[in-house]
Design an enzyme around this catalytic site. Structure first.
Site, short mmCIF file in Angstrom:
data_model
loop_
_atom_site.label_atom_id
_atom_site.label_comp_id
_atom_site.label_asym_id
_atom_site.label_seq_id
_atom_site.Cartn_x
_atom_site.Cartn_y
_atom_site.Cartn_z
N SER A 48 8.50 38.79 108.00
CA SER A 48 9.71 37.95 107.88
C SER A 48 10.66 38.15 109.05
CB SER A 48 10.43 38.27 106.58
OG SER A 48 9.58 38.02 105.51
N CYS A 64 6.11 40.02 102.74
CA CYS A 64 6.66 39.01 101.84
C CYS A 64 5.65 37.91 101.53
CB CYS A 64 7.94 38.41 102.44
SG CYS A 64 8.54 37.02 101.49
N CYS A 79 6.56 39.36 97.98
CA CYS A 79 7.39 38.40 97.22
C CYS A 79 6.63 37.14 96.77
CB CYS A 79 8.57 37.92 98.06
SG CYS A 79 9.34 39.18 99.05
N LYS A 124 3.46 37.71 94.45
CA LYS A 124 4.01 38.31 93.21
C LYS A 124 4.72 37.27 92.38
CE LYS A 124 7.97 39.26 93.07
NZ LYS A 124 8.75 40.32 93.64
N TYR A 171 11.34 48.56 91.52
CA TYR A 171 11.05 47.13 91.59
C TYR A 171 9.57 46.81 91.33
CZ TYR A 171 15.33 45.88 94.33
OH TYR A 171 16.60 45.63 94.78
N GLU A 175 8.01 45.03 88.00
CA GLU A 175 7.53 43.64 88.12
C GLU A 175 6.05 43.54 87.73
OE1 GLU A 175 8.68 42.49 92.11
OE2 GLU A 175 10.69 41.93 91.46
N ARG A 212 17.10 36.91 113.22
CA ARG A 212 17.83 35.76 113.80
C ARG A 212 19.04 36.21 114.59
NH1 ARG A 212 17.23 31.80 108.59
NH2 ARG A 212 15.10 31.18 109.07
N HIS A 225 28.63 23.65 79.62
CA HIS A 225 28.10 23.96 78.29
C HIS A 225 26.96 23.02 77.92
CE1 HIS A 225 28.29 25.54 74.23
NE2 HIS A 225 28.22 24.30 73.80
N GLU A 252 27.68 30.10 81.62
CA GLU A 252 29.07 29.78 81.28
C GLU A 252 29.80 31.03 80.77
OE1 GLU A 252 29.86 27.35 77.67
OE2 GLU A 252 27.70 27.49 77.29
P1 NDP Z 1 11.60 51.69 94.51
O1 NDP Z 1 12.35 52.54 95.43
O2 NDP Z 1 12.22 50.47 93.92
O3 NDP Z 1 11.07 52.58 93.29
C1 NDP Z 1 10.32 53.74 93.50
C2 NDP Z 1 10.02 54.35 92.14
O4 NDP Z 1 9.10 55.42 92.31
C3 NDP Z 1 11.26 54.94 91.46
O5 NDP Z 1 11.14 54.75 90.07
C4 NDP Z 1 11.15 56.43 91.81
O6 NDP Z 1 11.74 57.28 90.88
C5 NDP Z 1 9.65 56.62 91.77
N1 NDP Z 1 9.19 57.73 92.59
C6 NDP Z 1 9.45 57.97 93.88
N2 NDP Z 1 8.79 59.08 94.30
C7 NDP Z 1 8.11 59.53 93.23
C8 NDP Z 1 7.26 60.64 93.01
N3 NDP Z 1 6.98 61.49 93.98
N4 NDP Z 1 6.71 60.79 91.79
C9 NDP Z 1 7.00 59.93 90.79
N5 NDP Z 1 7.80 58.86 90.93
C10 NDP Z 1 8.35 58.66 92.14
O7 NDP Z 1 10.26 51.35 95.29
P2 NDP Z 1 9.15 50.21 95.09
O8 NDP Z 1 7.91 50.78 95.66
O9 NDP Z 1 9.14 49.69 93.72
O10 NDP Z 1 9.70 49.06 96.05
C11 NDP Z 1 9.95 49.35 97.42
C12 NDP Z 1 11.02 48.47 97.96
O11 NDP Z 1 10.52 47.15 98.14
C13 NDP Z 1 12.24 48.28 97.06
O12 NDP Z 1 13.17 49.32 97.20
C14 NDP Z 1 12.78 46.95 97.52
O13 NDP Z 1 13.56 47.17 98.65
C15 NDP Z 1 11.52 46.20 97.91
N6 NDP Z 1 11.08 45.26 96.84
C16 NDP Z 1 11.92 44.28 96.45
C17 NDP Z 1 11.55 43.39 95.45
C18 NDP Z 1 12.50 42.33 95.03
O14 NDP Z 1 13.44 42.05 95.77
N7 NDP Z 1 12.33 41.73 93.86
C19 NDP Z 1 10.25 43.48 94.79
C20 NDP Z 1 9.44 44.57 95.27
C21 NDP Z 1 9.86 45.42 96.26
P3 NDP Z 1 13.29 57.65 90.91
O15 NDP Z 1 14.00 56.44 90.42
O16 NDP Z 1 13.36 58.81 90.00
O17 NDP Z 1 13.62 57.97 92.34
#
Ligand code: NDP
Length: 454
Positions: free
Chosen positions: A14, A42, A47, A50, A183, A187, A323, A442, A447
């Site tokens: 992207s 993406c 994105c 998904k 995330y 998802e 951009r 409504h 709302e």
């Molecule tokens: P996230 O950072 O959202 O979540 C990572 C998860 O893994 C958390 O629950 C974290 O726990 C857990 N975790 C991390 N390290 C360990 C470990 N060693 N053992 C066990 N659990 C662990 O990462 P994602 O991979 O889900 O997504 C990456 C990024 O991609 C997002 O931050 C976002 O920026 C982007 N994304 C955005 C989307 C959207 O806009 N809809 C969709 C998908 C991705 P804890 O919370 O305890 O740290």
């Protein structure tokens, strides 16, 4: 030194595509290097595919629960192979659209891995033979290689999938263990569960979606989708092994789980390994490349955008960074990326969306006595004749003294579409009074944002 190009972009995701197209539109001579399909995370592995799967899961959920509306369900036969094939075809179509628009703008595409030879030269490496296919030079180089899934360092980890693997599947598994509560984990847990897969979700903390407003996490955990998921909290995965064609997971507690497959969704990390950056001694910001406010690294010729810098790793952020970079360096503008009030959504069913400060963060910054919370939770009208009614929740975080709206959070259908609009008003510095004097539309869910009184 004469350079072949004004700009070489490494990585056609992207951010890279946005920068390459914008620079070329100003007449710059641009090359872009990509080892995979054009489009990046993406379009190819994130994105877009998904969200198409989310639409499938939503359709199935609606069909399963609409008998009260007179729509008799005679049994729906979900064929995951058809969905996965159609998703891949759509991804290829979009990738080709990007390739064609690069062609129209005279951007030269080099297929292979980009590797720095000097600060102004890149070699293009064939990923299979590891041979150098080409060497090109440019005045400016933009690194936009994106991120890759982080893997846990435990025995048997190579048996597990990451999100990249999901899009390559021929069909969905009957059961899956999803590790992580962020995330990607939430998802896919929602997609798989709503399309019939048995899901176990393993989180190391107490709740899903750490860092989001706590009411959003609670709503998600109470939702019909997630009450059908076996969420195991406060533990970690210790090892994986294959047992009779299935995967056996051993947890810290010593408990064992048996599922068809495992998805590791424990975060992502910058994909910088192949670039040969060491000799350039670029300043780092932890695992990320350090950049200033115009995305320049510590080397004045080299810039970086997207998931390799320490900013929200989201597609629209990378596009804007790309951009703004080209506007500044190929059209003499003086732009900066606005990182305020970035709307975010998690596309579970129902979805979560948010902009601004969570209640906890607002209290941390302004103290509890200065924060006022407005909140409502109800069953949306669309669920009137449905079984397993999911609720929706709207929440406004307000600064008591200034009346300024600091954050808006929503759980419920189409909440991402609503929060995108709300984010405009937060950027404009809206107050709670502005919400109150706005006429409601409504009957809608949104709302409630203008009818919550303290
Ligand atoms: P996230 O950072 O959202 O979540 C990572 C998860 O893994 C958390 O629950 C974290 O726990 C857990 N975790 C991390 N390290 C360990 C470990 N060693 N053992 C066990 N659990 C662990 O990462 P994602 O991979 O889900 O997504 C990456 C990024 O991609 C997002 O931050 C976002 O920026 C982007 N994304 C955005 C989307 C959207 O806009 N809809 C969709 C998908 C991705 P804890 O919370 O305890 O740290």
């Amino acid at each position: 030194m004469e350079f072949e190009f004004d700009l070489i972009v490494v990585g056609a995701g992207s951010g890279g595509l946005a920068a390459a197209k914008r620079a070329a539109s100003y007449g710059a001579k641009v090359a872009i290097i990509e080892v995979n399909q054009i489009g990046g995370t993406c379009v190819i592995r994130g994105c877009v595919p998904k969200k198409l799967m989310v639409y499938a899961a939503k359709s199935k959920k609606n069909m399963d629960s609409s008998e009260g509306y007179g729509l008799k369900n005679e049994g729906i036969n979900f064929k995951s192979n058809i969905l996965l094939k159609n998703v891949r075809e759509e991804v290829s179509r979009l990738s080709n659209l990007h390739r064609n628009s690069l062609k129209k703008l005279n951007v030269t595409v080099f297929e292979g891995l980009g590797r720095f030879a000097t600060q102004n030269e890149l070699e293009i490496i064939c990923p299979k033979t590891k041979k150098i296919k080409n060497k090109i030079s440019s005045k400016k180089i933009l690194i936009s290689v994106g991120g890759k899934p982080k893997k846990l360092n435990i025995p048997g980890i190579d048996l597990a999938w990451t999100s990249d693997d999901i899009f390559e599947l021929e069909k969905f598994p009957k059961s899956i263990l999803i590790v992580g509560g962020g995330y990607i984990a939430c998802e896919f847990a929602s997609i798989f569960r709503n399309l019939g897969t048995e899901v176990i979700q393993l989180i190391r903390g107490q709740h899903l979606l750490n860092g989001f407003d706590e009411d959003l996490s609670l709503c998600l955990e109470e939702s019909p989708t997630f009450t059908e998921i076996n969420i195991i909290s406060n533990t970690q995965l210790r090892s994986i092994k294959r047992v009779n064609g299935n995967l056996e997971s051993t947890l810290d507690s010593g408990d064992k789980l048996l599922t068809n497959n495992i998805l590791i969704a424990t975060g992502r990390e910058p994909n910088l390994l192949h670039l040969n950056l060491d000799f350039l001694n670029l300043k780092m910001d932890g695992q990320y490349l350090d950049v200033d406010e115009v995305n320049q690294t510590s080397n004045a010729n080299i810039f970086a955008v997207g998931d390799i810098i320490n900013k929200p790793n989201l597609t629209p952020v990378a596009i804007e960074q790309g951009r703004v970079f080209s506007d500044n360096f190929f059209n003499s503008q003086k732009r900066k990326v606005n990182y305020e009030n970035i709307p975010k959504a998690v596309f579970t069913i129902p979805e979560i969306s948010t902009v601004g400060l969570s209640e906890k963060k607002a209290i941390e910054i302004y103290s509890e006595k200065n924060i006022k919370i407005f909140k409502c939770k109800f069953t949306p009208m669309s669920n009137t004749f449905k079984e397993n009614k999911s609720k929706c929740m709207l929440k406004i975080v307000v600064h008591k003294l200034t009346d300024k709206v600091l954050g808006c959070h929503m759980f419920g259908e189409t909440s991402s579409e609503i929060i995108q609009m709300v984010s405009i008003s937060l950027n404009a510095g809206i107050t709670k009074k502005d919400f109150d004097i706005t006429m409601a539309l409504h009957p809608t869910i949104s709302e409630e944002f203008v009818t919550m009184y303290g």
